[in-house]
Enzyme design. Structure first.
Site, PDB file in Angstrom:
ATOM      1  N   GLU A  58       0.856  -1.376  -0.005  1.00 46.37           N
ATOM      2  CA  GLU A  58      -0.126   0.148  -0.011  1.00 46.37           C
ATOM      3  C   GLU A  58       0.928   1.300  -0.005  1.00 46.37           C
ATOM      4  O   GLU A  58       1.875   1.385   0.751  1.00 46.37           O
ATOM      5  CB  GLU A  58      -0.941  -0.161   1.246  1.00 46.37           C
ATOM      6  N   LYS A 129      -9.496   2.282  -1.875  1.00 51.74           N
ATOM      7  CA  LYS A 129      -9.735   1.601  -0.506  1.00 51.74           C
ATOM      8  C   LYS A 129     -11.165   2.024   0.084  1.00 51.74           C
ATOM      9  O   LYS A 129     -11.367   3.141   0.243  1.00 51.74           O
ATOM     10  CB  LYS A 129      -8.571   1.945   0.338  1.00 51.74           C
ATOM     11  N   CYS A 161      -5.001  -3.690   2.767  1.00 49.80           N
ATOM     12  CA  CYS A 161      -4.905  -3.680   4.153  1.00 49.80           C
ATOM     13  C   CYS A 161      -6.215  -3.931   5.316  1.00 49.80           C
ATOM     14  O   CYS A 161      -6.590  -4.995   5.316  1.00 49.80           O
ATOM     15  CB  CYS A 161      -4.462  -2.165   4.497  1.00 49.80           C
ATOM     16  N   VAL A 188       0.265  -2.484  10.792  1.00 51.50           N
ATOM     17  CA  VAL A 188       0.899  -1.707  11.718  1.00 51.50           C
ATOM     18  C   VAL A 188       0.963  -2.684  12.809  1.00 51.50           C
ATOM     19  O   VAL A 188       0.248  -3.546  12.948  1.00 51.50           O
ATOM     20  CB  VAL A 188       0.264  -0.378  11.984  1.00 51.50           C
TER      21      VAL A 188
END
Length: 302
Positions: A58, A129, A161, A188
């Site tokens: 991404e 997205k 994601c 993350v």
């Protein structure tokens, strides 16, 4: 009628070597050209190792952690006519490869977190997205559809994601006939426990689960490294139609590229497990829609 033409093991109908590139792009205009050149080098190396489809993370060309909308605008480009997509398209044509990569897209006053699909013939399509994570909501406009793209190597769906936490996304792509899903990510580090005793993170399990229940391979490319106080998770993976990783899971902190050899259109028959176990046939869509509130029914109270 028996198929006498194929009495032995059948060859792969659509053999394809795919690559998931795990890299460390950094935000900041001073880094943008470095990021783009890095993507070109990564694609060249993957192609030299035989990959025909290369999936990047991404926002691979810009880094992720924009402080302000103004900064995001400064990094963003039009799609597909901007300079980065143009360079990716030139390289795809030169190397005869397909590229999936994340980019910050500008369209008028709107900004999108976008994944593009580019092939030897040029720009094929894009996905914006739809599920925005955390501060992305302050920067980007959410997308509004889930396209599946017909290509010479098969039907390709895209997700980004946070989308993998919503099982509807992979289901919708598969229901539209996707043979393969490309997942571009900036997963993350989150509050512990981040990994289980097997060393897997939740994002890996969600990817494997989406692949397994839909009978579709997923090429998931994540990034690594730190950026403005945030840390990224790595753990890229490529699943087969059964949901299991075909090449293991990438390291949580190192740049690396995973490869797998897939029969892309195996998805079209892999969903049938036996005469009495057929995932598409066994779905109870007559119950799901009203219970989930998709068609005006009352959702269950939490």
């Amino acid at each position: 009628m028996t198929d006498t033409a194929h009495s032995g093991p059948r060859p792969a109908t659509s053999p394809l070597r795919v690559a998931a590139v795990q890299s460390d792009p950094q935000v900041g205009l001073e880094n943008k050209e470095i990021n783009v050149v890095a993507t070109l080098d990564q694609i060249r190396r993957a192609a030299a190792d035989g990959a025909r489809l290369v999936v990047l993370p991404e926002l691979a060309s810009t880094g992720y952690s924009f402080d302000t909308r103004q900064e995001a605008y400064a990094h963003a480009e039009t799609v597909p006519d901007g300079p980065t997509c143009t360079r990716w398209a030139e390289l795809a044509r030169e190397l005869d490869v397909y590229i999936v990569a994340g980019i910050a897209e500008e369209e008028g006053v709107r900004l999108y977190d976008t994944a593009v699909l580019i092939g030897p013939e040029g720009f094929i399509g894009k996905y914006r997205k739809t599920h925005l994570w955390n501060r992305e909501k302050l920067i980007f406009t959410p997308g509004s559809d889930y396209p599946v793209f017909e290509t010479r190597i098969g039907r390709i769906g895209l997700l980004i994601c946070w989308d993998i936490w919503f099982p509807e996304v992979a289901r919708i792509l598969t229901a539209q006939g996707a043979d393969l899903i490309c997942s571009v990510n900036n997963w993350v580090w989150t509050p512990p426990p981040l990994f289980d005793e097997a060393g897997n993170c939740m994002a890996s399990y969600l990817t494997m689960s989406a692949s397994h229940v839909n009978g579709v391979p997923i090429v998931a490319a994540n990034r690594v490294g730190e950026e403005r106080g945030g840390k990224f998770l790595g753990c890229s993976l490529i699943t087969g139609v059964n949901g299991w990783p075909t090449a293991g899971t990438a390291d949580a902190e190192k740049e690396e590229t995973l490869y797998a050899d897939l029969d892309v259109v195996a998805t079209r028959s892999a969903v049938v497990w036996s005469d009495l176990n057929d995932l598409p046939r066994d779905r109870r869509t007559d119950l799901y829609d009203p219970l989930l509130g998709y068609t005006g029914g009352r959702p269950a109270v939490r």
